[in-house]
Design an enzyme around this catalytic site. Structure first.
Site, mmCIF file in Angstrom:
data_model
loop_
_atom_site.group_PDB
_atom_site.id
_atom_site.type_symbol
_atom_site.label_atom_id
_atom_site.label_comp_id
_atom_site.label_asym_id
_atom_site.label_seq_id
_atom_site.Cartn_x
_atom_site.Cartn_y
_atom_site.Cartn_z
ATOM 1 N NE ARG A 188 -17.884 2.692 -5.297
ATOM 2 C CZ ARG A 188 -16.991 2.968 -4.329
ATOM 3 N NH1 ARG A 188 -16.483 4.174 -4.203
ATOM 4 N NH2 ARG A 188 -16.598 2.012 -3.509
ATOM 5 C CD GLU A 191 -13.085 5.278 -10.060
ATOM 6 O OE1 GLU A 191 -12.391 4.520 -9.353
ATOM 7 O OE2 GLU A 191 -13.873 6.103 -9.576
ATOM 8 C CG HIS A 226 -11.376 6.227 -6.297
ATOM 9 N ND1 HIS A 226 -12.325 5.341 -6.729
ATOM 10 C CD2 HIS A 226 -11.620 6.392 -4.973
ATOM 11 C CE1 HIS A 226 -13.099 4.966 -5.710
ATOM 12 N NE2 HIS A 226 -12.675 5.593 -4.628
ATOM 13 N N GLY A 279 -9.888 9.547 -2.407
ATOM 14 C CA GLY A 279 -10.579 9.770 -1.125
ATOM 15 C C GLY A 279 -9.888 9.173 0.087
HETATM 16 C C1 8YV Z 1 -11.695 2.228 -2.327
HETATM 17 C C2 8YV Z 1 -13.532 3.541 -1.780
HETATM 18 O O1 8YV Z 1 -12.016 1.216 -1.483
HETATM 19 O O2 8YV Z 1 -13.900 2.820 0.427
HETATM 20 C C3 8YV Z 1 -14.365 2.995 -0.691
HETATM 21 O O3 8YV Z 1 -15.546 2.746 -0.948
HETATM 22 O O4 8YV Z 1 -14.004 3.957 -2.769
HETATM 23 C C4 8YV Z 1 -12.072 3.521 -1.675
HETATM 24 O O5 8YV Z 1 -11.620 3.666 -0.393
HETATM 25 C C5 8YV Z 1 -10.333 2.129 -2.697
HETATM 26 O O6 8YV Z 1 -10.227 2.766 -3.903
HETATM 27 C C6 8YV Z 1 -9.935 0.681 -2.828
HETATM 28 O O7 8YV Z 1 -9.033 0.492 -3.791
#
Ligand code: 8YV
Length: 314
Positions: free
Chosen positions: A227, A256, A274, A276
């Site tokens: 984060r 963000e 973002h 991931g």
């Molecule tokens: C977000 C994430 O959920 O799972 C998480 O904690 O940071 C990502 O997978 C995703 O950006 C949702 O929009």
């Protein structure tokens, strides 16, 4: 019995997979007050990837369950949910390997300067002279901050890459053979790469500050896929500008989708929007798990992946 009413706070793949789920989904983002006025009093479930605060919970008096789209749920006010007897679920496991893959890609991109090299080729500069030599993953000592599911999947990949791996977390895990450091500062002193895979929230807020960056040192690399709140972004921008550390690879930011100009202008930072979990396949799996949690709850079978802070008896 009518289908349970669910408020979907923002667009997400849940919508696409919800046909025949036995849930009545309402799209909050299309007309917030209109949807609340028409359905608020009957809403029993929420699906969200943008969190939910106590004020909105208070406008949903029948709310029983909040299904968070994402493994991290720092934007859900879990204390407010717990106080109201509302269960919160998240989406662990289905995104673990995807996020770990992305992390290794970001680490290699940052060390070997792949985005910069790609831009160099496209700009026609290769015909003039070769791209400058980069730093390397070889011989690196990599410290992982947050050795949960994702941290462990990153550690497995790093071990296959034949580099030294250690970790810091809230506590030492007795079944983990990696070296443990009780503070981020100590980990940064001992390692030359830090990978942040910890959750957001008060406990981890700005855990990487100017002191940690100084400890990482002039050959040091910071990777953040956890984060944005884990890092003091102003201190990081300064450390990248004055050579306190070598480079950073960031997939997450404090505010963000706004990324500070002082980071955007740094050539020694690789910045991703973002990404991931952001493959079609993994986002669909996350959407399915959001839906499965809601369906299971309203069938009376309990939540599938509840978070520990909310009061559902396990
Ligand atoms: C977000 C994430 O959920 O799972 C998480 O904690 O940071 C990502 O997978 C995703 O950006 C949702 O929009």
């Amino acid at each position: 019995m009518p289908d349970p009413d669910i408020l979907v706070l923002n667009p997400m793949p849940v919508i696409a997979t919800a046909a025949d789920s036995g849930l009545a989904l309402h799209r909050f983002w299309e007309d917030r007050e209109g949807v609340l006025g028409a359905h608020g009093a009957r809403i029993r479930g929420v699906a969200s990837s943008i969190g939910i605060d106590a004020a909105l919970m208070d406008r949903l008096p029948k709310l029983e369950i909040i299904a968070n789209f994402g493994v991290g749920y720092d934007r859900v006010d879990v204390a407010a949910a717990a106080a109201r007897g509302i269960v919160v679920t998240n989406t662990p496991d289905v995104l673990t390997e995807e996020v770990a893959d992305l992390t290794l890609g970001l680490l290699l991109s940052t060390l070997r300067r792949l985005p910069q090299a790609e831009r160099y080729l496209r700009e026609g500069k290769w015909t003039q002279r070769p791209f400058p030599l980069s730093s390397s993953l070889r011989g690196r000592k990599v410290g992982i901050v947050g050795l949960g599911r994702i941290g462990k999947a990153i550690a497995r990949r790093l071990q296959a890459s034949l580099v030294e791996v250690a970790y810091h977390g809230r506590q030492r895990q007795m079944d983990v053979a990696l070296a443990y450091y009780p503070t981020v500062q100590a980990l940064a002193e001992a390692m030359d790469v830090l990978i942040l895979a910890a959750p957001g929230g008060a406990e981890t807020n700005r855990m990487v500050d100017a002191g940690v960056l100084a400890a990482l040192g002039p050959d040091g690399v910071l990777i953040n896929i956890g984060r944005g709140s884990l890092v003091d972004e102003a201190a990081l921008a300064a450390a990248l500008a004055d050579g306190t550390i070598l480079a950073a690879g960031l997939d997450v930011f404090e505010n963000e989708p706004n990324v500070p100009a002082v980071l955007i202008e740094r050539d020694n930072a690789v910045l991703l929007p973002h990404l991931g979990s952001a493959s079609v396949q993994t986002r669909n799996a996350m959407g399915q798990l959001v839906l499965d949690n809601l369906v299971s709850w309203f069938k009376g079978d309990g939540p599938i992946t509840p978070v520990p802070e909310t009061p559902f008896p396990r």
